[in-house]
Design a protein around this motif. Structure first.
Motif, mmCIF file in Angstrom:
data_model
loop_
_atom_site.group_PDB
_atom_site.id
_atom_site.type_symbol
_atom_site.label_atom_id
_atom_site.label_comp_id
_atom_site.label_asym_id
_atom_site.label_seq_id
_atom_site.Cartn_x
_atom_site.Cartn_y
_atom_site.Cartn_z
ATOM 1 N N LYS A 36 -27.033 37.467 -51.447
ATOM 2 C CA LYS A 36 -28.430 37.544 -52.912
ATOM 3 C C LYS A 36 -28.891 38.187 -53.330
ATOM 4 N N ASN A 37 -29.789 37.773 -52.020
ATOM 5 C CA ASN A 37 -31.128 37.481 -51.755
ATOM 6 C C ASN A 37 -31.973 38.744 -51.379
ATOM 7 N N LEU A 38 -30.907 39.310 -49.935
ATOM 8 C CA LEU A 38 -31.604 40.778 -49.597
ATOM 9 C C LEU A 38 -30.201 41.395 -49.875
ATOM 10 N N THR A 39 -30.945 41.972 -51.090
ATOM 11 C CA THR A 39 -30.277 43.381 -51.422
ATOM 12 C C THR A 39 -30.629 44.642 -51.002
ATOM 13 N N PRO A 40 -30.144 45.610 -50.566
ATOM 14 C CA PRO A 40 -29.713 46.578 -50.301
ATOM 15 C C PRO A 40 -31.740 47.270 -51.467
ATOM 16 N N ALA A 41 -32.036 48.048 -50.521
ATOM 17 C CA ALA A 41 -33.732 48.477 -50.455
ATOM 18 C C ALA A 41 -34.484 47.639 -50.464
ATOM 19 N N GLN A 42 -34.229 46.834 -50.587
ATOM 20 C CA GLN A 42 -35.902 45.573 -50.253
ATOM 21 C C GLN A 42 -36.239 45.682 -49.280
ATOM 22 N N THR A 43 -36.961 45.516 -49.521
ATOM 23 C CA THR A 43 -38.784 44.994 -48.040
ATOM 24 C C THR A 43 -38.617 44.091 -46.947
ATOM 25 N N VAL A 44 -38.578 43.963 -46.154
ATOM 26 C CA VAL A 44 -38.167 43.160 -45.548
ATOM 27 C C VAL A 44 -39.477 43.533 -43.763
ATOM 28 N N TRP A 45 -39.956 42.440 -43.121
ATOM 29 C CA TRP A 45 -40.416 42.765 -42.015
ATOM 30 C C TRP A 45 -39.627 41.400 -40.837
ATOM 31 N N LEU A 46 -39.792 42.676 -39.287
ATOM 32 C CA LEU A 46 -39.341 41.649 -39.059
ATOM 33 C C LEU A 46 -40.065 41.125 -37.594
ATOM 34 N N HIS A 77 -30.173 46.790 -45.583
ATOM 35 C CA HIS A 77 -28.855 48.265 -45.816
ATOM 36 C C HIS A 77 -28.321 47.942 -46.279
ATOM 37 N N SER A 78 -27.336 46.355 -45.795
ATOM 38 C CA SER A 78 -26.198 45.529 -46.385
ATOM 39 C C SER A 78 -26.357 43.868 -45.254
ATOM 40 N N VAL A 79 -25.824 43.422 -45.420
ATOM 41 C CA VAL A 79 -25.568 41.794 -45.103
ATOM 42 C C VAL A 79 -24.018 41.541 -45.015
ATOM 43 N N THR A 80 -23.432 41.764 -43.905
ATOM 44 C CA THR A 80 -21.947 41.176 -43.179
ATOM 45 C C THR A 80 -21.901 40.061 -42.417
ATOM 46 N N GLU A 81 -20.695 40.154 -42.066
ATOM 47 C CA GLU A 81 -20.610 38.901 -40.941
ATOM 48 C C GLU A 81 -21.027 38.689 -39.994
ATOM 49 N N ARG A 82 -21.646 40.331 -38.961
ATOM 50 C CA ARG A 82 -22.415 40.090 -38.062
ATOM 51 C C ARG A 82 -23.379 40.294 -37.825
ATOM 52 N N GLY A 83 -24.023 39.931 -39.274
ATOM 53 C CA GLY A 83 -25.798 40.329 -39.212
ATOM 54 C C GLY A 83 -26.086 40.694 -40.877
ATOM 55 N N VAL A 84 -27.526 40.911 -40.593
ATOM 56 C CA VAL A 84 -28.194 41.811 -41.524
ATOM 57 C C VAL A 84 -28.667 42.921 -41.494
ATOM 58 N N GLU A 85 -27.932 44.379 -41.469
ATOM 59 C CA GLU A 85 -27.795 45.735 -41.977
ATOM 60 C C GLU A 85 -29.419 46.614 -41.567
ATOM 61 N N VAL A 86 -30.232 46.405 -41.530
ATOM 62 C CA VAL A 86 -32.261 46.865 -41.519
ATOM 63 C C VAL A 86 -32.454 48.396 -41.443
ATOM 64 N N GLU A 87 -32.315 49.042 -42.050
ATOM 65 C CA GLU A 87 -33.467 50.045 -41.716
ATOM 66 C C GLU A 87 -35.196 49.766 -41.013
ATOM 67 N N HIS A 88 -35.361 50.375 -40.163
ATOM 68 C CA HIS A 88 -36.721 50.534 -39.854
ATOM 69 C C HIS A 88 -37.753 51.837 -40.616
ATOM 70 N N VAL A 89 -38.570 51.076 -40.732
ATOM 71 C CA VAL A 89 -39.646 52.447 -41.867
ATOM 72 C C VAL A 89 -40.852 52.185 -41.206
ATOM 73 N N PRO A 90 -40.846 52.884 -40.711
ATOM 74 C CA PRO A 90 -42.642 53.679 -39.755
ATOM 75 C C PRO A 90 -44.033 53.524 -40.488
ATOM 76 N N ILE A 91 -44.649 53.191 -40.405
ATOM 77 C CA ILE A 91 -46.011 53.538 -41.349
ATOM 78 C C ILE A 91 -45.981 54.801 -41.354
ATOM 79 N N TYR A 92 -46.669 55.013 -42.604
ATOM 80 C CA TYR A 92 -47.009 56.628 -42.832
ATOM 81 C C TYR A 92 -48.185 57.408 -43.301
ATOM 82 N N LEU A 93 -47.969 57.909 -41.687
ATOM 83 C CA LEU A 93 -49.274 58.932 -41.985
ATOM 84 C C LEU A 93 -49.300 60.404 -42.810
ATOM 85 N N PRO A 94 -50.074 60.639 -43.717
ATOM 86 C CA PRO A 94 -49.982 61.947 -44.370
ATOM 87 C C PRO A 94 -50.461 63.460 -42.805
#
Length: 258
Positions: free
Chosen positions: A145-155, A92-109
């Motif tokens: 610069k390297n963690l841009t918004p909407a980029q997929t990461v694994w936690l 989502h964004s990188v701030t002074e507090r840390g990295v804000e990440v939106e969880h993306v669960p596995i999608y089953l149709p």
């Protein structure tokens, strides 16, 4: 007498054969009847099988929370953190507090929309800290610069502290299918220092395994003189020594007076 006993044995044998033939015919009739019923109701059998499979998937998904979208660190089950489960997320964004990440669960149709508890709700990113890492200002700029918004990461979950998660964060390299650990990368580039791993007992195997891994990356940066470990050149060190010498300061005073 022998002839009469022989006839008796013959009659008994024929009776046994008739019974076996009758039993075999009965078994064949039962099998044929079941096969005929299955053929006549083939669609029903398939629907029942599909329904049982869907129910099984739903039960499993609910039990392990496979498709649940976590909107806060407090929603993540304790067993996920204890087992160091990896979650997929979107930056989502990188701030002074840390990295804000939106969880993306596995999608089953079909199943995911049915089990979703937050239909139409606004997304809420979770606060993530790089476990065992203390970033420098340059390191935070590098992250932006390297963690841009909407980029997929694994936690990879390590611990939880209040509303923040301490994780090993990984992402794929551009043009490559391989991923790399950002915690190690910032240390390897000299953009951070190793720090105590919050929420993990210092005498645990997990603590020392992670500490050894991160310390190895930091030592590599120190040996190569990268980032905060970069040393001045011989000319720069000599110039600094001259500027700091008493003779040089005295000469500057003399020239200022004149």
């Amino acid at each position: 007498m022998p002839e009469r006993s022989s006839e008796t044995e013959t009659e008994a044998g024929s009776s046994d054969r008739q019974q076996r033939d009758h039993g075999t015919a009965s078994s064949r009739n039962v099998v044929s009847l079941i096969s005929q019923l299955a053929d006549d109701n083939l669609t029903l059998v398939r629907n029942i099988s599909t329904g049982l499979a869907v129910v099984g998937v739903v039960v499993i998904a609910r039990s392990i929370r496979l498709i649940t979208r976590f909107r806060a660190a407090s929603e993540i089950p304790a067993r996920f953190i204890e087992r160091n489960v990896s979650l997929r997320g979107k930056v989502h964004s990188v701030t002074e507090r840390g990295v804000e990440v939106e969880h993306v669960p596995i999608y089953l149709p079909v199943i995911s929309p049915l089990l979703s508890k937050h239909k139409g709700a606004l997304t809420s990113p979770m606060l993530v800290h790089l476990a065992g890492v203390e970033l420098t200002p340059e390191g935070r700029v590098w992250l932006q610069k390297n963690l841009t918004p909407a980029q997929t990461v694994w936690l990879k979950l390590i611990s939880r502290e209040d509303d923040a998660l301490h994780c090993l964060v990984s992402q794929s390299r551009q043009g490559s299918m391989w991923s790399y650990c950002i915690n190690e990368e910032v240390l390897r580039l000299g953009l951070a220092r190793t720090a105590p791993i919050v929420g993990v007992l210092p005498d645990s195997r997990l603590y020392w395994r992670l500490h050894k891994r991160l310390h190895r990356a930091e030592v590599r940066a120190e040996r190569k003189g990268r980032g905060l470990w970069k040393e001045d050149s011989l000319w720069e060190r000599a110039s600094k020594a001259v500027r700091d010498s008493a003779l040089f300061r005295l000469m500057r005073r003399i020239f200022k007076r004149t």
